[in-house]
Design an enzyme around this catalytic site. Structure first.
Site, PDB file in Angstrom:
ATOM      1  CG  ASP A   1      -4.758  -1.324   3.564  1.00 45.21           C
ATOM      2  OD1 ASP A   1      -3.928  -2.441   4.387  1.00 45.21           O
ATOM      3  OD2 ASP A   1      -4.191   0.045   3.941  1.00 45.21           O
TER       4      ASP A   1
ATOM      5  CG  ASN B   1       7.394   2.916   6.205  1.00 44.79           C
ATOM      6  OD1 ASN B   1       7.797   3.061   6.523  1.00 44.79           O
ATOM      7  ND2 ASN B   1       7.816   1.999   7.230  1.00 44.79           N
TER       8      ASN B   1
ATOM      9  CG  ASN C   1      14.814   0.328  13.468  1.00 45.75           C
ATOM     10  OD1 ASN C   1      14.059   0.616  12.488  1.00 45.75           O
ATOM     11  ND2 ASN C   1      14.695  -0.301  14.447  1.00 45.75           N
TER      12      ASN C   1
ATOM     13  CB  SER D   1      10.454 -10.020  15.212  1.00 53.84           C
ATOM     14  OG  SER D   1      11.161  -8.759  16.341  1.00 53.84           O
TER      15      SER D   1
ATOM     16  CE  LYS E   1       5.596  -8.725  13.445  1.00 48.71           C
ATOM     17  NZ  LYS E   1       5.736  -8.474  11.385  1.00 48.71           N
TER      18      LYS E   1
ATOM     19  CE1 TYR F   1      13.129 -12.516   9.032  1.00 50.55           C
ATOM     20  CE2 TYR F   1      12.063 -10.042   8.366  1.00 50.55           C
ATOM     21  CZ  TYR F   1      11.538 -11.991   8.134  1.00 50.55           C
ATOM     22  OH  TYR F   1      11.474 -11.739   7.355  1.00 50.55           O
TER      23      TYR F   1
ATOM     24  CE1 TYR G   1       7.032  -5.396  14.603  1.00 52.87           C
ATOM     25  CE2 TYR G   1       8.410  -5.247  16.570  1.00 52.87           C
ATOM     26  CZ  TYR G   1       7.915  -5.701  15.156  1.00 52.87           C
ATOM     27  OH  TYR G   1       8.897  -6.342  14.250  1.00 52.87           O
TER      28      TYR G   1
ATOM     29  CG  ASN H   1      -0.603  -0.215   2.511  1.00 51.73           C
ATOM     30  OD1 ASN H   1       1.650  -0.065   2.326  1.00 51.73           O
ATOM     31  ND2 ASN H   1      -1.174   0.234   3.391  1.00 51.73           N
TER      32      ASN H   1
HETATM   33  C1  UD1 Z   1      13.362  -3.167  18.198  1.00 49.69           C
HETATM   34  C2  UD1 Z   1      12.751  -4.566  17.454  1.00 49.69           C
HETATM   35  C3  UD1 Z   1      12.583  -5.535  17.493  1.00 49.69           C
HETATM   36  C4  UD1 Z   1      11.867  -5.023  15.686  1.00 49.69           C
HETATM   37  C5  UD1 Z   1      12.640  -4.182  15.098  1.00 49.69           C
HETATM   38  C6  UD1 Z   1      12.113  -3.611  14.182  1.00 49.69           C
HETATM   39  C7  UD1 Z   1      12.026  -4.725  20.530  1.00 49.69           C
HETATM   40  C8  UD1 Z   1      13.277  -5.143  22.028  1.00 49.69           C
HETATM   41  N1  UD1 Z   1      12.989  -5.424  19.447  1.00 49.69           N
HETATM   42  O1  UD1 Z   1      14.298  -4.143  17.528  1.00 49.69           O
HETATM   43  O2  UD1 Z   1      11.403  -6.588  17.878  1.00 49.69           O
HETATM   44  O3  UD1 Z   1      11.263  -6.545  14.751  1.00 49.69           O
HETATM   45  O4  UD1 Z   1      12.731  -2.855  15.710  1.00 49.69           O
HETATM   46  O5  UD1 Z   1      12.271  -2.517  13.815  1.00 49.69           O
HETATM   47  O6  UD1 Z   1      10.883  -4.636  20.268  1.00 49.69           O
HETATM   48  N2  UD1 Z   1      19.539   2.535  19.921  1.00 49.69           N
HETATM   49  C9  UD1 Z   1      20.483   3.265  19.971  1.00 49.69           C
HETATM   50  N3  UD1 Z   1      20.193   4.708  19.808  1.00 49.69           N
HETATM   51  C10 UD1 Z   1      19.918   4.753  18.330  1.00 49.69           C
HETATM   52  C11 UD1 Z   1      18.813   3.656  17.698  1.00 49.69           C
HETATM   53  C12 UD1 Z   1      19.065   2.468  18.944  1.00 49.69           C
HETATM   54  O7  UD1 Z   1      21.576   2.810  20.807  1.00 49.69           O
HETATM   55  O8  UD1 Z   1      19.072   5.656  17.629  1.00 49.69           O
HETATM   56  C13 UD1 Z   1      20.212   0.872  20.234  1.00 49.69           C
HETATM   57  C14 UD1 Z   1      18.684  -0.061  21.244  1.00 49.69           C
HETATM   58  O9  UD1 Z   1      18.886   0.458  22.213  1.00 49.69           O
HETATM   59  C15 UD1 Z   1      19.188  -1.295  20.656  1.00 49.69           C
HETATM   60  C16 UD1 Z   1      20.020  -1.182  19.235  1.00 49.69           C
HETATM   61  O10 UD1 Z   1      20.841  -0.355  18.735  1.00 49.69           O
HETATM   62  O11 UD1 Z   1      20.168  -2.350  20.878  1.00 49.69           O
HETATM   63  C17 UD1 Z   1      19.387  -1.708  18.178  1.00 49.69           C
HETATM   64  O12 UD1 Z   1      17.808  -0.749  18.389  1.00 49.69           O
HETATM   65  P1  UD1 Z   1      16.740  -0.970  17.168  1.00 49.69           P
HETATM   66  O13 UD1 Z   1      17.896  -0.783  15.793  1.00 49.69           O
HETATM   67  O14 UD1 Z   1      16.295  -0.196  17.190  1.00 49.69           O
HETATM   68  O15 UD1 Z   1      16.462  -2.454  17.233  1.00 49.69           O
HETATM   69  P2  UD1 Z   1      15.936  -3.389  18.657  1.00 49.69           P
HETATM   70  O16 UD1 Z   1      15.360  -2.737  19.402  1.00 49.69           O
HETATM   71  O17 UD1 Z   1      16.559  -4.349  18.815  1.00 49.69           O
END
Ligand code: UD1
Length: 346
Positions: A60, A37, A204, A127, A158, A182, A154, A34
């Site tokens: 969608d 994003n 992320n 996930s 899952k 994943y 979220y 759709n």
């Molecule tokens: C999260 C979800 C995962 C999901 C994925 C999809 C949880 C626990 N995890 O993964 O299920 O599939 O998103 O989007 O719900 N970090 C920083 N600074 C930032 C961003 C992230 O330090 O600006 C750190 C976070 O604290 C974490 C690591 O980087 O320790 C990875 O973070 P991120 O990329 O957001 O993924 P997850 O939280 O592992």
């Protein structure tokens, strides 16, 4: 041609990379997306890589009648890979019903339509979040580790999705399913034609990091350095998105060629290596020569401390192994960020 595969969310990050890998081994791909994003140009960019334009339907998956029409128009779909979903953990806390609708209703629609259209196999994007924070004795995490209560809507979607699939398969439907859990997918296609392009400020780690390295963001916030890990930052299993995409192809072939013994299987898709957030920043700087300004800030609510995969079951039973190095993967993420600048997208 080996047949048609429907890829929902095929214009998205993992969906676009998987489309390219399916085409590379001779599948005809029908994308349903759709574009909530993702962008329509992704279809052009997939074609640039593979030389084959996938069929694209802007639909969608909440709209069952429209999905049904896609099955009729593209008759003979043999397998489905269902990526289309919402995936921002923070947003799911703010808008839980949006997540329950988007991540559950389309799944039910598809599972109901599959027997009607004689689809043979279903691959589901799950996930590692379903494991929550595993006990130390369960790290690296295997597929039999306990499913712990979700820490966000979220994550809960899952878990519910996995239960819906389990109950559906248990009711002896005429198709098989593979659930892929994943770990943390990162990087981009080596051609830099496709990659991750989040809307707005990235949540992320890697998209935020590459945007910071590019100067789009002032600095990267590292969420906590007081965890019980060697350097105090969180540990994750970062997996190359092309490696991840290839696992989907193997999963599809496994179902369509009747190699799977059970009607429902689960696989962890990770590298088996835990890498801390600070190690990842260092690896990025080393492989690209570009500095990333960062500061340590408070922990992010809902983060788990450490998780990484035991991928042995996927390696031995699925016959798939992640092969790319973290350095090459981070370099590919950087090349993609450079391409976004060249295209004046970011
Ligand atoms: C999260 C979800 C995962 C999901 C994925 C999809 C949880 C626990 N995890 O993964 O299920 O599939 O998103 O989007 O719900 N970090 C920083 N600074 C930032 C961003 C992230 O330090 O600006 C750190 C976070 O604290 C974490 C690591 O980087 O320790 C990875 O973070 P991120 O990329 O957001 O993924 P997850 O939280 O592992």
């Amino acid at each position: 041609m080996k047949g048609k595969i429907l890829v929902t969310g095929g214009a998205g990050y993992i969906g676009s990379h998987t489309t390219v890998e399916l085409q590379a081994v001779g599948y005809e791909v029908v994308i349903v997306d759709n574009l909530s994003n993702s962008r329509a140009e992704v279809i052009d960019n997939i074609e640039k890589i593979s030389g084959i334009r996938p069929a694209f339907e802007q639909v969608d998956c909440n709209d069952k009648a429209a999905l049904d029409a896609v099955f009729k128009k593209h008759s003979g779909i043999r397998g489905i890979i269902h990526f289309a979903a919402s995936k921002a953990v923070g947003e799911s806390v703010e808008k839980p019903l949006l997540y329950y609708r988007n991540n559950i209703v389309p799944l039910v629609n598809i599972l109901e339509l599959m027997p009607i259209h004689k689809v043979e196999g279903f691959v589901f994007s799950s996930s590692c979040t379903v494991y929550g924070q595993p006990d130390a004795k369960n790290l690296p995490v295997t597929e039999t580790a306990p499913i712990l209560p979700a820490t966000s809507p979220y994550g809960n979607t899952k878990q519910i999705d996995e239960e819906i699939i389990r109950d559906t398969i248990h009711a002896s439907v005429p198709f098989k399913s593979i659930i892929l859990r994943y770990f943390n997918p990162i990087g981009a296609h080596p051609t830099a034609e496709i990659g991750e392009l989040p809307n707005g400020v990235p949540q992320n780690l890697v998209p935020f990091l590459t945007q910071t390295a590019m100067g789009i963001r002032k600095e990267l916030s590292v969420f906590g350095n007081d965890y019980s890990t060697p350097d105090g930052s969180c540990i994750r299993d970062f997996i190359n998105v092309v490696d991840l995409a290839k696992a989907h192809v193997v999963a599809v072939e496994r179902m369509l060629n009747n190699k799977s013994k059970a009607n429902l299987e689960y696989f962890n898709l990770g590298t088996g290596r835990g890498v801390s957030v600070l190690e990842l920043i260092n690896a990025f700087e080393k492989s690209t020569g570009v500095k990333v300004p960062y500061k340590i800030v408070a922990r992010r609510e809902g983060d788990i401390e450490q998780i990484w995969a035991n991928p042995r079951y996927a390696n031995e039973v699925l016959g798939w192994t992640a092969v790319e190095t973290i350095e090459d993967t981070l370099k590919s993420a950087w090349d993609w960020q450079l391409k976004l600048r060249e295209r004046k997208i970011m």
